[in-house]
Scaffold this motif. Sequence first.
Motif, PDB file in Angstrom:
ATOM      1  N   THR A  13      67.701  29.960  93.840  1.00 25.02           N
ATOM      2  CA  THR A  13      66.177  30.199  93.563  1.00 25.02           C
ATOM      3  C   THR A  13      66.133  31.711  93.182  1.00 25.02           C
ATOM      4  O   THR A  13      65.412  31.922  92.173  1.00 25.02           O
ATOM      5  CB  THR A  13      65.147  30.159  94.910  1.00 25.02           C
ATOM      6  N   ALA A  14      66.726  32.780  93.835  1.00 23.45           N
ATOM      7  CA  ALA A  14      66.627  34.007  93.360  1.00 23.45           C
ATOM      8  C   ALA A  14      67.155  34.408  92.263  1.00 23.45           C
ATOM      9  O   ALA A  14      66.740  35.056  91.211  1.00 23.45           O
ATOM     10  CB  ALA A  14      67.352  34.862  94.549  1.00 23.45           C
ATOM     11  N   LYS A  15      68.338  33.847  91.829  1.00 20.95           N
ATOM     12  CA  LYS A  15      69.009  33.845  90.474  1.00 20.95           C
ATOM     13  C   LYS A  15      68.100  33.244  89.444  1.00 20.95           C
ATOM     14  O   LYS A  15      67.977  33.803  88.478  1.00 20.95           O
ATOM     15  CB  LYS A  15      70.262  33.299  90.665  1.00 20.95           C
ATOM     16  N   MET A  18      71.642  39.370  94.779  1.00 22.48           N
ATOM     17  CA  MET A  18      72.949  39.006  95.523  1.00 22.48           C
ATOM     18  C   MET A  18      73.359  39.670  96.544  1.00 22.48           C
ATOM     19  O   MET A  18      73.582  39.285  97.763  1.00 22.48           O
ATOM     20  CB  MET A  18      73.796  38.522  94.429  1.00 22.48           C
ATOM     21  N   LEU A  19      73.470  40.848  96.365  1.00 25.41           N
ATOM     22  CA  LEU A  19      74.006  41.982  97.298  1.00 25.41           C
ATOM     23  C   LEU A  19      72.721  41.936  98.587  1.00 25.41           C
ATOM     24  O   LEU A  19      73.154  42.052  99.656  1.00 25.41           O
ATOM     25  CB  LEU A  19      74.308  43.273  96.812  1.00 25.41           C
ATOM     26  N   ARG A  20      71.593  42.226  98.053  1.00 28.87           N
ATOM     27  CA  ARG A  20      70.669  42.102  99.144  1.00 28.87           C
ATOM     28  C   ARG A  20      70.720  40.605 100.174  1.00 28.87           C
ATOM     29  O   ARG A  20      70.631  40.882 101.261  1.00 28.87           O
ATOM     30  CB  ARG A  20      69.189  42.068  98.694  1.00 28.87           C
ATOM     31  N   LEU A  21      70.917  39.528  99.281  1.00 34.14           N
ATOM     32  CA  LEU A  21      70.700  38.274 100.281  1.00 34.14           C
ATOM     33  C   LEU A  21      71.997  38.134 100.990  1.00 34.14           C
ATOM     34  O   LEU A  21      72.036  37.732 102.232  1.00 34.14           O
ATOM     35  CB  LEU A  21      70.785  37.240  99.318  1.00 34.14           C
ATOM     36  N   TYR A  22      73.141  38.773 100.352  1.00 32.01           N
ATOM     37  CA  TYR A  22      74.295  38.688 101.324  1.00 32.01           C
ATOM     38  C   TYR A  22      74.418  39.550 102.728  1.00 32.01           C
ATOM     39  O   TYR A  22      74.713  39.034 103.545  1.00 32.01           O
ATOM     40  CB  TYR A  22      75.469  39.442 100.386  1.00 32.01           C
ATOM     41  N   ASN A  23      73.862  40.567 102.402  1.00 33.58           N
ATOM     42  CA  ASN A  23      73.573  41.671 103.724  1.00 33.58           C
ATOM     43  C   ASN A  23      72.473  41.146 104.684  1.00 33.58           C
ATOM     44  O   ASN A  23      72.817  41.465 105.939  1.00 33.58           O
ATOM     45  CB  ASN A  23      73.274  43.078 103.166  1.00 33.58           C
ATOM     46  N   GLU A  24      71.686  40.464 104.061  1.00 32.60           N
ATOM     47  CA  GLU A  24      70.527  39.975 105.091  1.00 32.60           C
ATOM     48  C   GLU A  24      71.142  38.870 105.906  1.00 32.60           C
ATOM     49  O   GLU A  24      70.256  38.567 106.658  1.00 32.60           O
ATOM     50  CB  GLU A  24      69.379  39.791 104.258  1.00 32.60           C
TER      51      GLU A  24
END
Length: 717
Positions: A305-307, A456-462
């Motif tokens: 969805t984010a992408k 992607m980096l934000r979602l990964y870390n969260e």
Amino acid sequence: MKKGILLCFCVIWCIVCCRAEEGMWIPMLLKKYNIEDMQKKGFKLTAEDIYAINRASLKDAVVGLGREGRPFQHFCTGGLISAEGLVVTNHHCAFDMIQKHSSLEKNYLRDGFWAKGRHEELANPGITASVLVRMEDVTGKIQAALSENMPEKRRNGVIDSVCNVLEQAAVAGTDLSANIKPYFNGNQFFMSVFRIYKDVRLVAAPPSAIGNFGGDTDNWTWPRHTGDFSVLRIYAGENNEPAAYSEKNKPYRPAAFSKIYAGGLTEGDFTMVFGYPGTTNEYLPSYAVDQLVELENPHKIAIRTAKLNIIKAAMNSSDLLRIKYASKAAGVANAWKKWQGESKGLKRFKTVENKRMLEEKFQVWAAGKPEYAGLIDRYKALYDKRKELMLADIYLGEAGRRGAELMNFALSAYTYAQRYKTQTDKAGVQEDFRNYATAFFKDYDAEVDKTILIEMLRLYNENVPSEWVPEGVAEAAEGKGITLFAEEMFRKSVFTDPDRTFSFIDKLDSKSVSKVSRDPAYLLINSIVGFSREKVLSPLNQINREIQQLNRLWLAGLMEMESDKVFYPDANSTLRIAYGTIGGYSPSDAVRYNYYTTLSGIMEKDNPAIYDYNIPQKLRDIYASGDFGPYTQNGEVPVCFIANNHTTGGNSGSPVLNARGELIGLNFDRAWDGVMSDMQYDPEICRNIAVDIRYVLFIIDKIGDARYLLDEMEIVN
């Protein structure tokens, strides 16, 4: 135990009296197990008319579309419709081909493509078309090499080795190719022998406003008004044999091609889908489905969805970006929407609860049968152990390798640099790298990709526990923060700018490997790939091997327990038959869908302000004039229809045939309400969606002005 399993299969195959609405059946076995039922439901031909090896049959008019290097993993199906190699498939199956030939000057995605003669047909390097020659049951030959207590990894190795020998022996001295695949969770094996053609050319495609009408908005839904078709042509060498692309090649002369039925369709008509369904998982245990619904699908949906939000915003801002990202957006969105419908359907039909009831019944039945002792408890333990590994693997794939495009490009650059260092043909490596980079940058925008990387980096870390986050991903969120981290990476990396990249390629030397290894983009993706390799893949693969072993045992036991029930093998990208009837359905209370749509429905949706519904002006003019030609039913131009044939991915482009084996449409989708059919099929709500062949003919004639193509076909009423 082995004898019991084999006996089980004999029993099951002998009592088949399948429901038409469910199942993906093996063509070579139709005569023994399905043909009587098919004929009771209206089929007018024989089993030999469908599958024969000593004479032409319907199977010879079906092609599996693949890619060189992976020709047996058919991404779509096509149907031969002329004596000169003409193939009709879906627009979305040829979308990548159309996109690769498109530019701002020749925008075939927007305007469509219509070759006016053979000389204008466009080559598609790497695309293959496979025609099945024959099938063979090789279960006995493979099982002879296996022992009962063989470890799963060893078992897989032995199977691969035996399959390789059998495949080579089957095609020695010929231009054929063979491939063996497991059926029934590895309890049976069949070999498919193909003739694989490597010169496949684009002949015709409607504008995306027709071929992809409704876009992502209508994807996986009904009613549908999409003219999802394109036309290809297979070319062959001098003796009609497979050959690499050459201007000297001639159109392929098939053993059979489909007649096209342009008469009317009626609710209740017999239909048959003939194609290469990709993957289904009808026999998963409850723990697998529960993990899919509660963990896997929600995270994959959130990432995509984010992408998609980023890509769609870019496409709406520029015609050039729309061309560059059209195929990419479609690829991301297709599974994204399917996963949503899949989860909804599995919850609605209580698939987990139903499977648990079946497992409880199995445990009672299996008491006193040592070969099945503790099977369900072992399933639970393995899926519990798999849970965190799956979460890590989802983010490593969806947000890592398949996140920002820069990641895979940096990995490829490292591979090319290593090749240059070790191979003697330096110029050849440089040329390969240059061609790869040229293709990459043709459809690449660094600003879009940078925005994707940040998200992607934000979602990964969260969303991932810290112990499952690669070091490079964790570091991105520290210090200056993710946005500044990404901006600095894109500023410093060699591989975000075509000038820097091509300069690097021109200066390749023995030290280039170390140069790539210091590039910030490579450092990040190497951290992700390294973490996957060291911490995730090995334990996950081990668990999956243990699950694979249980799956084989579970299905053998299930078939033994329910010996009066029909079982069919899951789809595995091999040629299958699905048959059923045309008919509408009711998705919910007080709602009833008709079985077909018309051109009038397109005009109702037409909206120049919305990209997905902005049809070509020429179609508006034709509708206003009523110039519909012979392509109507009850005064309307039919567009799509639905039936209860059991289909899945890979069936896209599959010929939909009537009771006489004539082509009436092309399968292209499933209705969203029943998309859970890969794991639980319900004939009341599961519907495959097909574009009506009369709409295909109408568009070729009236929009493409390519009537010469119709002259190649055999059209009957």
